[in-house]
Motif scaffolding. Structure first.
Motif, PDB file in Angstrom:
ATOM      1  N   LEU A 157       1.349   0.739   3.768  1.00 45.82           N
ATOM      2  CA  LEU A 157       2.286  -0.343   4.043  1.00 45.82           C
ATOM      3  C   LEU A 157       2.774  -0.991   2.746  1.00 45.82           C
ATOM      4  O   LEU A 157       2.006  -1.125   1.783  1.00 45.82           O
ATOM      5  CB  LEU A 157       1.624  -1.412   4.908  1.00 45.82           C
ATOM      6  CG  LEU A 157       1.264  -1.019   6.338  1.00 45.82           C
ATOM      7  CD1 LEU A 157       0.411  -2.121   6.976  1.00 45.82           C
ATOM      8  CD2 LEU A 157       2.525  -0.785   7.161  1.00 45.82           C
ATOM      9  N   PRO A 158       4.023  -1.431   2.707  1.00 40.38           N
ATOM     10  CA  PRO A 158       4.485  -2.205   1.551  1.00 40.38           C
ATOM     11  C   PRO A 158       3.626  -3.454   1.397  1.00 40.38           C
ATOM     12  O   PRO A 158       3.240  -4.079   2.394  1.00 40.38           O
ATOM     13  CB  PRO A 158       5.928  -2.563   1.907  1.00 40.38           C
ATOM     14  CG  PRO A 158       6.329  -1.576   2.960  1.00 40.38           C
ATOM     15  CD  PRO A 158       5.081  -1.254   3.719  1.00 40.38           C
ATOM     16  N   ALA A 159       3.318  -3.812   0.169  1.00 46.42           N
ATOM     17  CA  ALA A 159       2.450  -4.971  -0.061  1.00 46.42           C
ATOM     18  C   ALA A 159       2.956  -5.757  -1.258  1.00 46.42           C
ATOM     19  O   ALA A 159       3.418  -5.180  -2.242  1.00 46.42           O
ATOM     20  CB  ALA A 159       1.010  -4.523  -0.298  1.00 46.42           C
ATOM     21  N   VAL A 160       2.846  -7.079  -1.150  1.00 43.02           N
ATOM     22  CA  VAL A 160       3.179  -7.938  -2.271  1.00 43.02           C
ATOM     23  C   VAL A 160       1.961  -8.766  -2.634  1.00 43.02           C
ATOM     24  O   VAL A 160       1.037  -8.936  -1.836  1.00 43.02           O
ATOM     25  CB  VAL A 160       4.383  -8.862  -1.971  1.00 43.02           C
ATOM     26  CG1 VAL A 160       5.619  -8.049  -1.659  1.00 43.02           C
ATOM     27  CG2 VAL A 160       4.063  -9.807  -0.808  1.00 43.02           C
ATOM     28  N   PHE A 161       1.973  -9.265  -3.867  1.00 45.20           N
ATOM     29  CA  PHE A 161       0.840 -10.025  -4.392  1.00 45.20           C
ATOM     30  C   PHE A 161       1.367 -11.244  -5.138  1.00 45.20           C
ATOM     31  O   PHE A 161       2.337 -11.148  -5.894  1.00 45.20           O
ATOM     32  CB  PHE A 161       0.020  -9.148  -5.340  1.00 45.20           C
ATOM     33  CG  PHE A 161      -1.021  -9.895  -6.128  1.00 45.20           C
ATOM     34  CD1 PHE A 161      -2.209 -10.266  -5.541  1.00 45.20           C
ATOM     35  CD2 PHE A 161      -0.800 -10.216  -7.463  1.00 45.20           C
ATOM     36  CE1 PHE A 161      -3.174 -10.961  -6.270  1.00 45.20           C
ATOM     37  CE2 PHE A 161      -1.760 -10.905  -8.192  1.00 45.20           C
ATOM     38  CZ  PHE A 161      -2.945 -11.275  -7.597  1.00 45.20           C
ATOM     39  N   SER A 162       0.727 -12.371  -4.892  1.00 43.77           N
ATOM     40  CA  SER A 162       1.087 -13.600  -5.590  1.00 43.77           C
ATOM     41  C   SER A 162      -0.164 -14.157  -6.238  1.00 43.77           C
ATOM     42  O   SER A 162      -1.053 -14.663  -5.548  1.00 43.77           O
ATOM     43  CB  SER A 162       1.688 -14.633  -4.623  1.00 43.77           C
ATOM     44  OG  SER A 162       1.946 -15.854  -5.287  1.00 43.77           O
ATOM     45  N   GLY A 163      -0.251 -14.021  -7.563  1.00 43.11           N
ATOM     46  CA  GLY A 163      -1.449 -14.449  -8.268  1.00 43.11           C
ATOM     47  C   GLY A 163      -1.765 -15.913  -8.091  1.00 43.11           C
ATOM     48  O   GLY A 163      -2.925 -16.321  -8.061  1.00 43.11           O
ATOM     49  N   GLU A 164      -0.743 -16.750  -7.970  1.00 41.95           N
ATOM     50  CA  GLU A 164      -0.954 -18.186  -7.780  1.00 41.95           C
ATOM     51  C   GLU A 164      -0.916 -18.578  -6.306  1.00 41.95           C
ATOM     52  O   GLU A 164      -0.899 -19.764  -5.976  1.00 41.95           O
ATOM     53  CB  GLU A 164       0.113 -18.955  -8.563  1.00 41.95           C
ATOM     54  CG  GLU A 164       0.034 -18.715 -10.070  1.00 41.95           C
ATOM     55  CD  GLU A 164       1.086 -19.489 -10.823  1.00 41.95           C
ATOM     56  OE1 GLU A 164       1.952 -20.110 -10.165  1.00 41.95           O
ATOM     57  OE2 GLU A 164       1.054 -19.475 -12.059  1.00 41.95           O
ATOM     58  N   ASP A 165      -0.878 -17.580  -5.423  1.00 39.75           N
ATOM     59  CA  ASP A 165      -0.911 -17.825  -3.974  1.00 39.75           C
ATOM     60  C   ASP A 165       0.303 -18.624  -3.499  1.00 39.75           C
ATOM     61  O   ASP A 165       0.223 -19.358  -2.514  1.00 39.75           O
ATOM     62  CB  ASP A 165      -2.201 -18.539  -3.586  1.00 39.75           C
ATOM     63  CG  ASP A 165      -2.665 -18.161  -2.172  1.00 39.75           C
ATOM     64  OD1 ASP A 165      -2.064 -17.232  -1.596  1.00 39.75           O
ATOM     65  OD2 ASP A 165      -3.607 -18.787  -1.667  1.00 39.75           O
ATOM     66  N   ALA A 166       1.425 -18.470  -4.209  1.00 36.86           N
ATOM     67  CA  ALA A 166       2.612 -19.260  -3.875  1.00 36.86           C
ATOM     68  C   ALA A 166       3.173 -18.901  -2.505  1.00 36.86           C
ATOM     69  O   ALA A 166       3.699 -19.769  -1.798  1.00 36.86           O
ATOM     70  CB  ALA A 166       3.686 -19.058  -4.950  1.00 36.86           C
ATOM     71  N   VAL A 167       3.077 -17.633  -2.127  1.00 37.27           N
ATOM     72  CA  VAL A 167       3.637 -17.207  -0.838  1.00 37.27           C
ATOM     73  C   VAL A 167       2.888 -17.874   0.305  1.00 37.27           C
ATOM     74  O   VAL A 167       3.492 -18.456   1.217  1.00 37.27           O
ATOM     75  CB  VAL A 167       3.586 -15.673  -0.696  1.00 37.27           C
ATOM     76  CG1 VAL A 167       4.049 -15.257   0.699  1.00 37.27           C
ATOM     77  CG2 VAL A 167       4.441 -15.004  -1.767  1.00 37.27           C
ATOM     78  N   ARG A 168       1.572 -17.818   0.278  1.00 41.75           N
ATOM     79  CA  ARG A 168       0.789 -18.414   1.367  1.00 41.75           C
ATOM     80  C   ARG A 168       0.934 -19.935   1.385  1.00 41.75           C
ATOM     81  O   ARG A 168       0.990 -20.547   2.456  1.00 41.75           O
ATOM     82  CB  ARG A 168      -0.685 -18.025   1.244  1.00 41.75           C
ATOM     83  CG  ARG A 168      -1.522 -18.483   2.423  1.00 41.75           C
ATOM     84  CD  ARG A 168      -2.886 -17.858   2.475  1.00 41.75           C
ATOM     85  NE  ARG A 168      -3.658 -18.071   1.265  1.00 41.75           N
ATOM     86  CZ  ARG A 168      -4.978 -17.934   1.207  1.00 41.75           C
ATOM     87  NH1 ARG A 168      -5.659 -17.598   2.283  1.00 41.75           N
ATOM     88  NH2 ARG A 168      -5.622 -18.116   0.073  1.00 41.75           N
ATOM     89  N   GLU A 169       0.985 -20.552   0.218  1.00 43.30           N
ATOM     90  CA  GLU A 169       1.147 -22.003   0.182  1.00 43.30           C
ATOM     91  C   GLU A 169       2.485 -22.431   0.785  1.00 43.30           C
ATOM     92  O   GLU A 169       2.582 -23.473   1.422  1.00 43.30           O
ATOM     93  CB  GLU A 169       1.026 -22.505  -1.257  1.00 43.30           C
ATOM     94  CG  GLU A 169      -0.395 -22.434  -1.811  1.00 43.30           C
ATOM     95  CD  GLU A 169      -0.488 -22.984  -3.213  1.00 43.30           C
ATOM     96  OE1 GLU A 169       0.561 -23.416  -3.748  1.00 43.30           O
ATOM     97  OE2 GLU A 169      -1.593 -22.980  -3.777  1.00 43.30           O
TER      98      GLU A 169
END
Length: 209
Positions: A157-169
């Motif tokens: 599956l395509p996956a993205v990563f946010s080191g500072e967790d900006a997406v979830r916040e």
């Protein structure tokens, strides 16, 4: 003790102290487990990316998504201007474009055991004809660990990563893991609450509608 004996003891103590002070010393060893020396390059994720062979992230260059402001073209409004990194190739992407609808968005972590089964279910669903895109968001984990786990699970599956967790916040999901959202064509985010963990393709079809 006589006076002479006392003086002899004092002289002996002073002599020993002088020898200790002049004794050559070796440098203290570096503590075990110390970090890498300054300037050491970061982990090369290229081989892990090749092994994982993830499908491309559905995203354009970071900062360009949603520029027109058109409904359904900029993805979820709360994610416009939030950047993330595509795990598949390391490129920076605009989260709103990467997670634009209609789509299923799944938040997961490498330490989360229920996430592993759900990732397999979502991958199986995404392979079906007519399935809406499924994009995963890696949180609370290292990129390399995420790539290794996806390769082990056989999940592409395509996956993205946010080191500072900006997406979830920005999305503000409920506490816990995993968490799944359905993104409508208008960019609206609907959290999946009926199934805390999706355990079958049929359940995914049901929540997508």
């Amino acid at each position: 003790m006589s006076r002479g004996a006392r003086w002899a003891a004092v002289v002996l103590v002073l002599a020993v102290a002088g020898v200790v002070a002049l004794w050559p010393r070796t440098p203290d060893p570096e503590p075990s487990g110390s970090g890498p020396p300054p300037g050491r390059p970061a982990q090369d994720l290229g081989p892990l990316r090749e092994r994982a062979a993830l499908r491309p992230c559905p995203a354009g260059p970071a900062g360009q998504a949603g520029a027109s402001g058109a409904t359904g073209q900029g993805g979820p409004a709360v994610l416009r201007g939030v950047t993330a990194r595509c795990l598949g190739d390391g490129s920076e992407v605009d989260a709103a474009t990467a997670l634009s609808g209609p789509a299923v968005v799944n938040f997961w972590a490498t330490w989360c055991l229920p996430c592993q089964g759900e990732l397999r279910v979502l991958d199986a669903y995404a392979r079906e004809p007519g399935a809406v895109p499924v994009v995963t968001v890696l949180v609370e984990s290292k990129e390399g660990d995420g790539l290794e786990l996806l390769a082990k699970l056989g999940v592409r599956l395509p996956a993205v990563f946010s080191g500072e967790d900006a997406v979830r916040e920005a999305v503000r999901p409920r506490p816990g893991m995993p968490v799944t959202f359905v993104v409508g064509a208008d960019g609206a985010l609907t959290e999946v609450t009926r199934y805390p963990v999706l355990t079958s393709v049929e359940q995914v079809r049901e929540v997508v509608g």
